[in-house]
Design a protein around this motif. Structure first.
Motif, PDB file in Angstrom:
ATOM      1  N   VAL A  27       0.699  -1.374  -0.022  1.00 49.32           N
ATOM      2  CA  VAL A  27      -0.220  -0.181  -0.020  1.00 49.32           C
ATOM      3  C   VAL A  27       0.687   1.268   0.099  1.00 49.32           C
ATOM      4  N   SER A  28       2.010   1.209   0.443  1.00 46.52           N
ATOM      5  CA  SER A  28       2.970   2.593   0.703  1.00 46.52           C
ATOM      6  C   SER A  28       3.084   2.946  -0.773  1.00 46.52           C
ATOM      7  N   GLY A  29       3.395   4.272  -0.618  1.00 44.26           N
ATOM      8  CA  GLY A  29       3.745   4.848  -1.962  1.00 44.26           C
ATOM      9  C   GLY A  29       2.890   6.010  -2.515  1.00 44.26           C
ATOM     10  N   ALA A  30       2.936   6.300  -3.577  1.00 47.28           N
ATOM     11  CA  ALA A  30       1.734   7.504  -4.343  1.00 47.28           C
ATOM     12  C   ALA A  30       0.632   6.882  -4.928  1.00 47.28           C
ATOM     13  N   TRP A  31      -0.400   7.439  -4.748  1.00 42.03           N
ATOM     14  CA  TRP A  31      -1.687   7.096  -5.138  1.00 42.03           C
ATOM     15  C   TRP A  31      -2.582   7.993  -5.827  1.00 42.03           C
ATOM     16  N   ILE A  32      -3.357   7.836  -6.832  1.00 39.40           N
ATOM     17  CA  ILE A  32      -4.093   8.921  -7.300  1.00 39.40           C
ATOM     18  C   ILE A  32      -5.639   8.722  -6.600  1.00 39.40           C
ATOM     19  N   ARG A  41      -3.747  13.617  -4.979  1.00 43.94           N
ATOM     20  CA  ARG A  41      -2.734  12.603  -4.849  1.00 43.94           C
ATOM     21  C   ARG A  41      -2.575  12.277  -3.360  1.00 43.94           C
ATOM     22  N   MET A  42      -2.195  11.234  -2.988  1.00 41.74           N
ATOM     23  CA  MET A  42      -1.901  10.841  -1.528  1.00 41.74           C
ATOM     24  C   MET A  42      -0.645  10.038  -1.613  1.00 41.74           C
ATOM     25  N   ILE A  43       0.204  10.379  -0.663  1.00 44.27           N
ATOM     26  CA  ILE A  43       1.508   9.540  -0.537  1.00 44.27           C
ATOM     27  C   ILE A  43       1.342   8.955   0.707  1.00 44.27           C
ATOM     28  N   LEU A  44       1.280   7.693   0.903  1.00 42.27           N
ATOM     29  CA  LEU A  44       1.396   6.879   1.946  1.00 42.27           C
ATOM     30  C   LEU A  44       2.954   6.330   2.283  1.00 42.27           C
ATOM     31  N   ALA A  45       3.561   6.883   3.176  1.00 42.64           N
ATOM     32  CA  ALA A  45       4.930   6.791   3.525  1.00 42.64           C
ATOM     33  C   ALA A  45       5.139   5.627   4.675  1.00 42.64           C
ATOM     34  N   PHE A  46       6.338   5.279   5.054  1.00 47.43           N
ATOM     35  CA  PHE A  46       6.709   4.402   6.130  1.00 47.43           C
ATOM     36  C   PHE A  46       7.131   4.978   7.318  1.00 47.43           C
ATOM     37  N   TRP A  49       3.948   7.455  12.624  1.00 48.69           N
ATOM     38  CA  TRP A  49       3.254   8.882  12.895  1.00 48.69           C
ATOM     39  C   TRP A  49       2.311   8.589  13.647  1.00 48.69           C
ATOM     40  N   SER A  50       1.950   9.422  14.474  1.00 47.46           N
ATOM     41  CA  SER A  50       0.819   9.343  15.405  1.00 47.46           C
ATOM     42  C   SER A  50      -0.310   8.150  15.126  1.00 47.46           C
ATOM     43  N   GLY A  51      -0.255   6.970  15.822  1.00 48.49           N
ATOM     44  CA  GLY A  51      -1.019   5.884  15.727  1.00 48.49           C
ATOM     45  C   GLY A  51      -1.024   5.366  14.024  1.00 48.49           C
ATOM     46  N   GLY A  52      -0.014   5.385  13.532  1.00 46.56           N
ATOM     47  CA  GLY A  52       0.165   4.671  12.156  1.00 46.56           C
ATOM     48  C   GLY A  52       1.275   5.085  11.384  1.00 46.56           C
ATOM     49  N   TYR A  53       1.377   5.483  10.524  1.00 45.00           N
ATOM     50  CA  TYR A  53       2.199   6.120   9.207  1.00 45.00           C
ATOM     51  C   TYR A  53       2.003   7.228   8.526  1.00 45.00           C
ATOM     52  N   ARG A  54       2.800   8.075   8.649  1.00 42.23           N
ATOM     53  CA  ARG A  54       2.612   9.358   7.833  1.00 42.23           C
ATOM     54  C   ARG A  54       1.793   9.414   6.445  1.00 42.23           C
ATOM     55  N   ALA A  55       1.162  10.122   6.303  1.00 45.53           N
ATOM     56  CA  ALA A  55       0.284  10.287   4.945  1.00 45.53           C
ATOM     57  C   ALA A  55       0.160  11.759   4.761  1.00 45.53           C
ATOM     58  N   THR A 110     -11.406   6.226  -4.302  1.00 48.35           N
ATOM     59  CA  THR A 110     -10.987   5.199  -4.736  1.00 48.35           C
ATOM     60  C   THR A 110      -9.351   5.598  -4.923  1.00 48.35           C
ATOM     61  N   PHE A 111      -8.288   4.433  -4.791  1.00 49.45           N
ATOM     62  CA  PHE A 111      -7.066   4.853  -4.969  1.00 49.45           C
ATOM     63  C   PHE A 111      -6.572   4.112  -6.027  1.00 49.45           C
ATOM     64  N   THR A 112      -5.895   4.391  -6.988  1.00 52.21           N
ATOM     65  CA  THR A 112      -5.352   3.700  -8.219  1.00 52.21           C
ATOM     66  C   THR A 112      -3.740   4.315  -8.479  1.00 52.21           C
TER      67      THR A 112
END
Length: 113
Positions: A27-32, A41-46, A49-55, A110-112
């Motif tokens: 799931v990590s990485g860049a999404w449309i 766009r959303m970036i899901l980083a590793f 972060w507070s309660g999870g991972y940085r977005a 939707t994420f693609t």
């Protein structure tokens, strides 16, 4: 008659999971981000972060989507949260490089790639 499902008009708030496993690595990485500004766009980083991972979001016009700053995987769901740990959306793997779900307000997301 077999093609009668060209229109999505369901009252369900979340799509059925595909049964495909969801991992943080997949799931990590860049999404449309669909269902928002076409340039959202959303970036899901590793980065922890507070309660999870940085977005991070970019060019998202929906205040709900733009407020996402944390993500994590819970079971077969990708959970998006704001900085206070409030769940904003839940998405399921729809196969391949696509995730579908709904926001807390009931809007589809939707994420693609």
């Amino acid at each position: 008659m077999a093609d009668g499902q060209t229109q999505v008009a369901s009252t369900d708030t979340a799509p059925a999971p595909s049964g495909e496993p969801v991992s943080r690595e997949s799931v990590s990485g860049a999404w449309i981000v669909g269902s928002d500004n076409p340039d959202c766009r959303m970036i899901l980083a590793f980065t922890k972060w507070s309660g999870g991972y940085r977005a991070a979001t970019k060019r998202c016009s929906s205040p709900e989507v733009a407020s996402v700053s944390v993500w994590d995987v819970q079971g077969q769901q990708v959970v998006l949260m704001d900085a206070n740990g409030n769940t904003i959306a839940r998405l399921y793997n729809s196969g391949g490089e696509r995730f579908d779900g709904t926001t807390n307000s009931g809007q589809p997301i939707t994420f693609t790639r």
